[in-house]
Enzyme design. Structure first.
Site, PDB file in Angstrom:
ATOM      1  N   ILE A 157      19.583  75.211  -6.196  1.00 16.47           N
ATOM      2  CA  ILE A 157      19.977  74.859  -7.628  1.00 16.47           C
ATOM      3  C   ILE A 157      18.379  74.902  -8.454  1.00 16.47           C
ATOM      4  O   ILE A 157      18.369  75.769  -9.621  1.00 16.47           O
ATOM      5  CB  ILE A 157      20.415  73.435  -7.865  1.00 16.47           C
ATOM      6  CG1 ILE A 157      21.972  73.646  -7.073  1.00 16.47           C
ATOM      7  CG2 ILE A 157      20.981  73.449  -9.373  1.00 16.47           C
ATOM      8  CD1 ILE A 157      22.680  72.145  -7.072  1.00 16.47           C
TER       9      ILE A 157
ATOM     10  N   THR B 168      23.777  74.888  -0.484  1.00 18.71           N
ATOM     11  CA  THR B 168      22.367  74.813  -0.403  1.00 18.71           C
ATOM     12  C   THR B 168      22.052  74.097   0.809  1.00 18.71           C
ATOM     13  O   THR B 168      22.708  73.510   1.634  1.00 18.71           O
ATOM     14  CB  THR B 168      21.859  74.066  -1.623  1.00 18.71           C
ATOM     15  OG1 THR B 168      22.286  72.810  -1.561  1.00 18.71           O
ATOM     16  CG2 THR B 168      22.061  74.769  -3.046  1.00 18.71           C
TER      17      THR B 168
ATOM     18  N   LYS C  31      22.203  58.339  -6.852  1.00 21.59           N
ATOM     19  CA  LYS C  31      22.632  59.397  -7.804  1.00 21.59           C
ATOM     20  C   LYS C  31      23.184  58.381  -9.159  1.00 21.59           C
ATOM     21  O   LYS C  31      23.259  58.711 -10.194  1.00 21.59           O
ATOM     22  CB  LYS C  31      23.527  60.039  -7.339  1.00 21.59           C
ATOM     23  CG  LYS C  31      22.969  61.386  -6.385  1.00 21.59           C
ATOM     24  CD  LYS C  31      22.289  62.267  -7.278  1.00 21.59           C
ATOM     25  CE  LYS C  31      21.189  63.152  -6.493  1.00 21.59           C
ATOM     26  NZ  LYS C  31      20.600  63.848  -7.138  1.00 21.59           N
TER      27      LYS C  31
ATOM     28  N   TYR D 294      22.449  57.691  -0.675  1.00 25.00           N
ATOM     29  CA  TYR D 294      22.589  58.802  -1.660  1.00 25.00           C
ATOM     30  C   TYR D 294      23.251  58.601  -2.870  1.00 25.00           C
ATOM     31  O   TYR D 294      22.815  58.794  -4.055  1.00 25.00           O
ATOM     32  CB  TYR D 294      23.163  60.123  -0.899  1.00 25.00           C
ATOM     33  CG  TYR D 294      23.325  61.363  -1.444  1.00 25.00           C
ATOM     34  CD1 TYR D 294      21.829  61.954  -2.086  1.00 25.00           C
ATOM     35  CD2 TYR D 294      24.370  61.868  -2.221  1.00 25.00           C
ATOM     36  CE1 TYR D 294      22.127  63.066  -2.716  1.00 25.00           C
ATOM     37  CE2 TYR D 294      24.598  63.076  -2.951  1.00 25.00           C
ATOM     38  CZ  TYR D 294      23.293  63.579  -3.271  1.00 25.00           C
ATOM     39  OH  TYR D 294      23.265  64.695  -4.099  1.00 25.00           O
TER      40      TYR D 294
HETATM   41  N1  LIG Z   1      24.262  71.210  -3.284  1.00 26.78           N
HETATM   42  C1  LIG Z   1      25.162  70.305  -3.671  1.00 26.78           C
HETATM   43  O1  LIG Z   1      26.372  70.422  -3.420  1.00 26.78           O
HETATM   44  C2  LIG Z   1      24.860  69.248  -4.793  1.00 26.78           C
HETATM   45  C3  LIG Z   1      26.049  68.612  -5.184  1.00 26.78           C
HETATM   46  C4  LIG Z   1      25.796  67.560  -6.342  1.00 26.78           C
HETATM   47  C5  LIG Z   1      24.411  67.039  -6.568  1.00 26.78           C
HETATM   48  N2  LIG Z   1      23.363  68.132  -6.342  1.00 26.78           N
HETATM   49  C6  LIG Z   1      22.215  67.824  -6.488  1.00 26.78           C
HETATM   50  O2  LIG Z   1      21.571  69.143  -7.080  1.00 26.78           O
HETATM   51  C7  LIG Z   1      19.990  68.994  -6.851  1.00 26.78           C
HETATM   52  C8  LIG Z   1      19.516  70.133  -6.238  1.00 26.78           C
HETATM   53  O3  LIG Z   1      19.903  70.271  -5.048  1.00 26.78           O
HETATM   54  P1  LIG Z   1      20.108  71.330  -4.096  1.00 26.78           P
HETATM   55  O4  LIG Z   1      21.647  71.423  -3.723  1.00 26.78           O
HETATM   56  O5  LIG Z   1      19.284  72.632  -4.532  1.00 26.78           O
HETATM   57  O6  LIG Z   1      19.310  70.968  -2.643  1.00 26.78           O
HETATM   58  P2  LIG Z   1      17.913  71.680  -1.777  1.00 26.78           P
HETATM   59  O7  LIG Z   1      17.928  71.076  -0.492  1.00 26.78           O
HETATM   60  O8  LIG Z   1      18.240  73.226  -1.779  1.00 26.78           O
HETATM   61  O9  LIG Z   1      16.925  71.633  -2.900  1.00 26.78           O
HETATM   62  C9  LIG Z   1      16.331  70.271  -2.938  1.00 26.78           C
HETATM   63  C10 LIG Z   1      14.830  70.645  -3.530  1.00 26.78           C
HETATM   64  O10 LIG Z   1      14.276  69.227  -3.463  1.00 26.78           O
HETATM   65  C11 LIG Z   1      12.907  69.458  -3.078  1.00 26.78           C
HETATM   66  N3  LIG Z   1      12.310  67.876  -2.392  1.00 26.78           N
HETATM   67  C12 LIG Z   1      13.158  67.221  -1.413  1.00 26.78           C
HETATM   68  N4  LIG Z   1      12.348  66.082  -1.534  1.00 26.78           N
HETATM   69  C13 LIG Z   1      11.401  65.969  -1.996  1.00 26.78           C
HETATM   70  C14 LIG Z   1      10.147  65.468  -2.150  1.00 26.78           C
HETATM   71  N5  LIG Z   1       9.752  64.363  -1.519  1.00 26.78           N
HETATM   72  N6  LIG Z   1       9.103  65.750  -3.440  1.00 26.78           N
HETATM   73  C15 LIG Z   1       9.294  66.947  -4.064  1.00 26.78           C
HETATM   74  N7  LIG Z   1      10.392  67.798  -3.855  1.00 26.78           N
HETATM   75  C16 LIG Z   1      11.381  67.269  -2.837  1.00 26.78           C
HETATM   76  C17 LIG Z   1      13.293  70.227  -1.923  1.00 26.78           C
HETATM   77  O11 LIG Z   1      11.963  70.786  -1.521  1.00 26.78           O
HETATM   78  C18 LIG Z   1      14.048  71.349  -2.479  1.00 26.78           C
HETATM   79  O12 LIG Z   1      13.186  72.415  -3.353  1.00 26.78           O
HETATM   80  C19 LIG Z   1      19.554  67.588  -5.940  1.00 26.78           C
HETATM   81  O13 LIG Z   1      19.606  66.720  -7.143  1.00 26.78           O
HETATM   82  C20 LIG Z   1      21.162  67.225  -5.498  1.00 26.78           C
HETATM   83  O14 LIG Z   1      21.315  65.892  -5.467  1.00 26.78           O
HETATM   84  C21 LIG Z   1      23.851  69.086  -5.235  1.00 26.78           C
END
Ligand SMILES: NC(=O)c1ccc[n+]([C@@H]2O[C@H](COP(=O)([O-])OP(=O)(O)OC[C@H]3O[C@@H](n4cnc5c(N)ncnc54)[C@H](O)[C@@H]3O)[C@@H](O)[C@H]2O)c1
Length: 322
Positions: free
Chosen positions: A44, A234, A201, A197
């Site tokens: 995202i 993702t 959040k 988690y």
């Molecule tokens: N994918 C879903 O279904 C979903 C649902 C609800 C909320 N979210 C939220 O959306 C956001 C993006 O998630 P996503 O789905 O793109 O996941 P993703 O795993 O594709 O991306 C997560 C990113 O965070 C970075 N990251 C993780 N640990 C880190 C650290 N210690 N320091 C710096 N960067 C770090 C990773 O390198 C990656 O670039 C998150 O906050 C997640 O909680 C996602």
């Protein structure tokens, strides 16, 4: 193409929310503005960084995987033609790394108009960060608390009455089942990956609302909102069970959003003129939505704020004054 203000707008290739067709992703150009997207190298965050670049912003991808970050920068430059995209190393699991990131950013003497607190880990085994915090709480919440706090002065300098700087914090619907245990924020007495988690959040949501209150109280031209991107296909799910992964693989086309769809509400909240000067809200599917009742508990917000200042070693009366 004209946006609804009559400004020459940029269509960024998605429709917002469930009222598809009524509102399209057409936003005014954002040339001259600067954005930081944490975790912007994939998922995202990547789509958010790409679309903000397409709108003309100078985008800084802040992440802890340099190779992946540089590859993403290259892809975005190629796809958008905007060369003002860069990667800066940020390890949210280390307060020292966060401080160093902010120092390097401030050395550029750049403004900061949009901060997207997006990076996260989910369902990791019980582990601690460099500073001894439980990883979900430390990376997802405290890391962003500290980062935002250290960047607040620049965000304040960059905002103006008719163009507020924006802090967009990415939460999750999981926060609805989250519980904030002030007596065991680090889950030392009882650890469950789902619980940790969800707590992180919920903490982000409480933080975002409390931040808005403090920004409004001191008359800052900065807003703070929270976004739930929805269920998105993702790598966030890499720590789930093989059975979950199998189900996800079979059903993702039906049940999961693409990263572009997931990023749409984040981008909307980051740049839409509809939200100018408006903060303290929770958005999902491109719409303002009610978050968990607990997230509006101002006493809890203040307690979490005070505790967070203590944990990251910031004097509460600095920016965090109650
Ligand atoms: N994918 C879903 O279904 C979903 C649902 C609800 C909320 N979210 C939220 O959306 C956001 C993006 O998630 P996503 O789905 O793109 O996941 P993703 O795993 O594709 O991306 C997560 C990113 O965070 C970075 N990251 C993780 N640990 C880190 C650290 N210690 N320091 C710096 N960067 C770090 C990773 O390198 C990656 O670039 C998150 O906050 C997640 O909680 C996602």
């Amino acid at each position: 193409m004209l946006s609804k203000e009559g400004v020459e707008g940029v269509r960024i290739g998605f429709k917002l929310g469930e009222d598809n067709g009524k509102r399209e992703g057409i936003f005014p150009p954002q040339n001259g503005k600067v954005a930081i997207v944490t975790g912007g190298a994939k998922g995202i965050g990547y789509e958010t960084a790409k679309h903000l670049s397409r709108l003309g912003m100078h985008v800084i991808i802040a992440g802890n995987h340099e190779n992946q970050g540089l590859l993403s920068v290259g892809k975005i430059v190629k796809e958008t033609g905007n060369e003002k995209v860069e990667f800066m190393y940020l390890e949210l699991a280390s307060l020292q790394s966060i401080r160093q990131f902010v120092q390097r950013f401030k050395a550029k003497n750049a403004l900061l108009h949009v901060l997207v607190n997006n990076a996260a880990v989910m369902l990791v085994p019980q582990r601690i960060t460099a500073d001894g915090f439980e990883e979900h709480f430390g990376v997802n919440y405290l890391g962003h608390f500290m980062l935002t706090e250290l960047l607040l002065d620049t965000l304040k300098q960059s905002g103006s009455t008719d163009c507020n700087s924006r802090i967009v914090t990415v939460s999750s619907a999981t926060h609805y089942i989250g519980e904030l245990n002030l007596n065991d924020l680090q889950s030392r007495h009882h650890y469950s990956p789902h619980g940790a988690y969800a707590q992180s959040k919920l903490a982000l949501t409480l933080f975002s609302y409390q931040l808005q209150q403090r920004l409004a109280a001191d008359g800052s031209h900065v807003t703070s909102n929270v976004v739930d991107p929805g269920v998105v296909n993702t790598d966030l799910y890499k720590h789930t069970s093989w059975l979950f992964k199998l189900c996800k693989w079979l059903t993702s086309w039906l049940l999961f959003k693409t990263s572009t769809q997931g990023a749409s509400t984040v981008i909307y909240v980051a740049v839409s003129p509809d939200l100018e000067g408006s903060g303290g809200s929770y958005y999902a599917n491109g719409q303002k939505t009610k978050s968990a009742d607990t997230s509006y508990d101002e006493d809890l917000q203040r307690k979490l704020w005070a505790r967070s200042c203590k944990l990251v070693g910031i004097l509460e009366h600095r920016q965090c004054a109650s």
